[in-house]
Write a protein that holds these residues in place. Sequence first.
Motif, PDB file in Angstrom:
ATOM      1  N   LYS A  25       0.842  -1.185   0.000  1.00  0.00           N
ATOM      2  CA  LYS A  25       0.000   0.000   0.000  1.00  0.00           C
ATOM      3  C   LYS A  25       0.882   1.242   0.000  1.00  0.00           C
ATOM      4  O   LYS A  25       1.973   1.240   0.550  1.00  0.00           O
ATOM      5  CB  LYS A  25      -0.885   0.002   1.246  1.00  0.00           C
ATOM      6  CG  LYS A  25      -1.929  -1.105   1.247  1.00  0.00           C
ATOM      7  CD  LYS A  25      -2.693  -1.147   2.530  1.00  0.00           C
ATOM      8  CE  LYS A  25      -3.634   0.036   2.629  1.00  0.00           C
ATOM      9  NZ  LYS A  25      -4.457   0.008   3.838  1.00  0.00           N
ATOM     10  N   LYS A  26       0.385   2.262  -0.619  1.00  0.00           N
ATOM     11  CA  LYS A  26       1.108   3.532  -0.595  1.00  0.00           C
ATOM     12  C   LYS A  26       0.768   4.254   0.694  1.00  0.00           C
ATOM     13  O   LYS A  26      -0.274   4.029   1.289  1.00  0.00           O
ATOM     14  CB  LYS A  26       0.724   4.373  -1.810  1.00  0.00           C
ATOM     15  CG  LYS A  26       1.208   3.754  -3.098  1.00  0.00           C
ATOM     16  CD  LYS A  26       1.168   4.728  -4.219  1.00  0.00           C
ATOM     17  CE  LYS A  26       1.822   4.093  -5.435  1.00  0.00           C
ATOM     18  NZ  LYS A  26       2.350   5.066  -6.336  1.00  0.00           N
ATOM     19  N   VAL A  27       1.671   5.116   1.112  1.00  0.00           N
ATOM     20  CA  VAL A  27       1.456   5.869   2.339  1.00  0.00           C
ATOM     21  C   VAL A  27       1.227   7.332   1.993  1.00  0.00           C
ATOM     22  O   VAL A  27       1.711   7.843   0.987  1.00  0.00           O
ATOM     23  CB  VAL A  27       2.648   5.726   3.313  1.00  0.00           C
ATOM     24  CG1 VAL A  27       2.748   4.321   3.829  1.00  0.00           C
ATOM     25  CG2 VAL A  27       3.948   6.155   2.674  1.00  0.00           C
ATOM     26  N   GLN A  28       0.483   7.986   2.867  1.00  0.00           N
ATOM     27  CA  GLN A  28       0.153   9.396   2.677  1.00  0.00           C
ATOM     28  C   GLN A  28       1.215  10.230   3.389  1.00  0.00           C
ATOM     29  O   GLN A  28       1.475  10.040   4.576  1.00  0.00           O
ATOM     30  CB  GLN A  28      -1.229   9.645   3.268  1.00  0.00           C
ATOM     31  CG  GLN A  28      -1.944  10.812   2.717  1.00  0.00           C
ATOM     32  CD  GLN A  28      -3.399  10.827   3.154  1.00  0.00           C
ATOM     33  OE1 GLN A  28      -3.731  10.348   4.226  1.00  0.00           O
ATOM     34  NE2 GLN A  28      -4.246  11.388   2.330  1.00  0.00           N
ATOM     35  N   VAL A  29       1.805  11.172   2.650  1.00  0.00           N
ATOM     36  CA  VAL A  29       2.914  11.954   3.189  1.00  0.00           C
ATOM     37  C   VAL A  29       2.667  13.436   2.931  1.00  0.00           C
ATOM     38  O   VAL A  29       2.223  13.821   1.855  1.00  0.00           O
ATOM     39  CB  VAL A  29       4.241  11.528   2.503  1.00  0.00           C
ATOM     40  CG1 VAL A  29       5.398  12.373   2.991  1.00  0.00           C
ATOM     41  CG2 VAL A  29       4.526  10.072   2.727  1.00  0.00           C
ATOM     42  N   LYS A  30       2.950  14.253   3.949  1.00  0.00           N
ATOM     43  CA  LYS A  30       2.901  15.704   3.773  1.00  0.00           C
ATOM     44  C   LYS A  30       4.338  16.166   3.544  1.00  0.00           C
ATOM     45  O   LYS A  30       5.234  15.870   4.329  1.00  0.00           O
ATOM     46  CB  LYS A  30       2.332  16.392   5.010  1.00  0.00           C
ATOM     47  CG  LYS A  30       2.281  17.892   4.862  1.00  0.00           C
ATOM     48  CD  LYS A  30       1.667  18.553   6.064  1.00  0.00           C
ATOM     49  CE  LYS A  30       1.654  20.058   5.863  1.00  0.00           C
ATOM     50  NZ  LYS A  30       1.133  20.743   7.030  1.00  0.00           N
ATOM     51  N   VAL A  47       2.903   8.028  -1.698  1.00  0.00           N
ATOM     52  CA  VAL A  47       4.159   7.462  -2.188  1.00  0.00           C
ATOM     53  C   VAL A  47       4.328   6.044  -1.640  1.00  0.00           C
ATOM     54  O   VAL A  47       3.667   5.651  -0.679  1.00  0.00           O
ATOM     55  CB  VAL A  47       5.381   8.324  -1.786  1.00  0.00           C
ATOM     56  CG1 VAL A  47       5.321   9.687  -2.424  1.00  0.00           C
ATOM     57  CG2 VAL A  47       5.506   8.448  -0.288  1.00  0.00           C
ATOM     58  N   ALA A  48       5.227   5.314  -2.249  1.00  0.00           N
ATOM     59  CA  ALA A  48       5.538   3.964  -1.777  1.00  0.00           C
ATOM     60  C   ALA A  48       6.246   4.065  -0.432  1.00  0.00           C
ATOM     61  O   ALA A  48       7.017   4.996  -0.198  1.00  0.00           O
ATOM     62  CB  ALA A  48       6.423   3.252  -2.795  1.00  0.00           C
ATOM     63  N   VAL A  63       6.656  13.988   6.140  1.00  0.00           N
ATOM     64  CA  VAL A  63       6.218  13.256   7.330  1.00  0.00           C
ATOM     65  C   VAL A  63       4.932  12.515   6.989  1.00  0.00           C
ATOM     66  O   VAL A  63       4.157  12.951   6.141  1.00  0.00           O
ATOM     67  CB  VAL A  63       5.972  14.199   8.530  1.00  0.00           C
ATOM     68  CG1 VAL A  63       7.261  14.799   9.030  1.00  0.00           C
ATOM     69  CG2 VAL A  63       4.984  15.280   8.193  1.00  0.00           C
ATOM     70  N   LEU A  64       4.731  11.404   7.655  1.00  0.00           N
ATOM     71  CA  LEU A  64       3.485  10.662   7.470  1.00  0.00           C
ATOM     72  C   LEU A  64       2.330  11.482   8.010  1.00  0.00           C
ATOM     73  O   LEU A  64       2.473  12.185   9.017  1.00  0.00           O
ATOM     74  CB  LEU A  64       3.540   9.317   8.207  1.00  0.00           C
ATOM     75  CG  LEU A  64       4.444   8.252   7.612  1.00  0.00           C
ATOM     76  CD1 LEU A  64       4.494   7.033   8.524  1.00  0.00           C
ATOM     77  CD2 LEU A  64       3.975   7.845   6.236  1.00  0.00           C
ATOM     78  N   GLU A  68      -7.328  11.900   9.081  1.00  0.00           N
ATOM     79  CA  GLU A  68      -7.931  12.851  10.022  1.00  0.00           C
ATOM     80  C   GLU A  68      -7.156  14.169  10.019  1.00  0.00           C
ATOM     81  O   GLU A  68      -7.742  15.252  10.068  1.00  0.00           O
ATOM     82  CB  GLU A  68      -7.973  12.275  11.444  1.00  0.00           C
ATOM     83  CG  GLU A  68      -8.888  11.083  11.614  1.00  0.00           C
ATOM     84  CD  GLU A  68      -8.234   9.765  11.194  1.00  0.00           C
ATOM     85  OE1 GLU A  68      -6.985   9.635  11.280  1.00  0.00           O
ATOM     86  OE2 GLU A  68      -8.972   8.873  10.750  1.00  0.00           O
ATOM     87  N   ASP A  69      -5.811  14.069   9.972  1.00  0.00           N
ATOM     88  CA  ASP A  69      -4.992  15.278   9.950  1.00  0.00           C
ATOM     89  C   ASP A  69      -5.217  16.074   8.667  1.00  0.00           C
ATOM     90  O   ASP A  69      -5.245  17.304   8.684  1.00  0.00           O
ATOM     91  CB  ASP A  69      -3.506  14.922  10.079  1.00  0.00           C
ATOM     92  CG  ASP A  69      -3.151  14.367  11.451  1.00  0.00           C
ATOM     93  OD1 ASP A  69      -3.905  14.640  12.406  1.00  0.00           O
ATOM     94  OD2 ASP A  69      -2.124  13.666  11.561  1.00  0.00           O
ATOM     95  N   VAL A  70      -5.384  15.351   7.554  1.00  0.00           N
ATOM     96  CA  VAL A  70      -5.637  16.022   6.273  1.00  0.00           C
ATOM     97  C   VAL A  70      -6.964  16.766   6.335  1.00  0.00           C
ATOM     98  O   VAL A  70      -7.063  17.931   5.925  1.00  0.00           O
ATOM     99  CB  VAL A  70      -5.636  15.003   5.110  1.00  0.00           C
ATOM    100  CG1 VAL A  70      -6.100  15.649   3.821  1.00  0.00           C
ATOM    101  CG2 VAL A  70      -4.254  14.410   4.931  1.00  0.00           C
ATOM    102  N   GLN A  71      -8.001  16.121   6.869  1.00  0.00           N
ATOM    103  CA  GLN A  71      -9.310  16.761   6.991  1.00  0.00           C
ATOM    104  C   GLN A  71      -9.234  17.983   7.908  1.00  0.00           C
ATOM    105  O   GLN A  71      -9.836  19.026   7.634  1.00  0.00           O
ATOM    106  CB  GLN A  71     -10.352  15.775   7.502  1.00  0.00           C
ATOM    107  CG  GLN A  71     -10.739  14.731   6.488  1.00  0.00           C
ATOM    108  CD  GLN A  71     -11.714  13.712   7.058  1.00  0.00           C
ATOM    109  OE1 GLN A  71     -11.891  13.611   8.273  1.00  0.00           O
ATOM    110  NE2 GLN A  71     -12.343  12.943   6.174  1.00  0.00           N
TER     111      GLN A  71
END
Length: 184
Positions: A25-30, A47-48, A63-64, A68-71
């Motif tokens: 699975k890809k991970v969500q990164v800021k 990203v991978a 950073v990961l 919830e943080d994105v919202q």
Amino acid sequence: IVPAATDVRRGGPLYAKKKAPPAKKKVQVKLLKYVEGIGSIGEVVMVAPAFFENKLKRSGSGVLISDEDVQKETSEKEAKAKAQLELATDLKAKIEEINLVITKKVGKEGHLFGAVNKKTVFDELKTKFPKGALGGKQVKITEFKDEGGNTLSGDIKEIGEFSASISLLKDVSADFKISVKEDS
């Protein structure tokens, strides 16, 4: 002896197909820095995990971030944008009531010594409002118009009545009047 099962289409023996390994699975990164080919500061990208661990995490570029943080961040941005829009519309109403008077030395036939440029008008307009009210990169005077409504190509070079447009936000602008008079 029993003959081996054969694939009728290919004529060879039948074997069980191997399953492909499960896709990671890809991970969500800021992103904290600009990363070429990925994105700019503040963007949330997928990203991978290996790319995150080996490149982004080690260089301090990202950073990961959870859903919830994105919202939470998007709701904060929307609230901030709404507050800015309210301030800009209030400021627009106040600016449109203003008739700015600028006095300059005048030569023969009503021509000014020098000119009244956008910076001069903006600085004069700033004195009419509390400090910081007209701050921000996007706040600027966009154009001057003469009494007939024709857009001037440059600065104001004669005495008379003019109007100016000021851009407060991307979609909010206000028009106000300028009177250029002779300095006595």
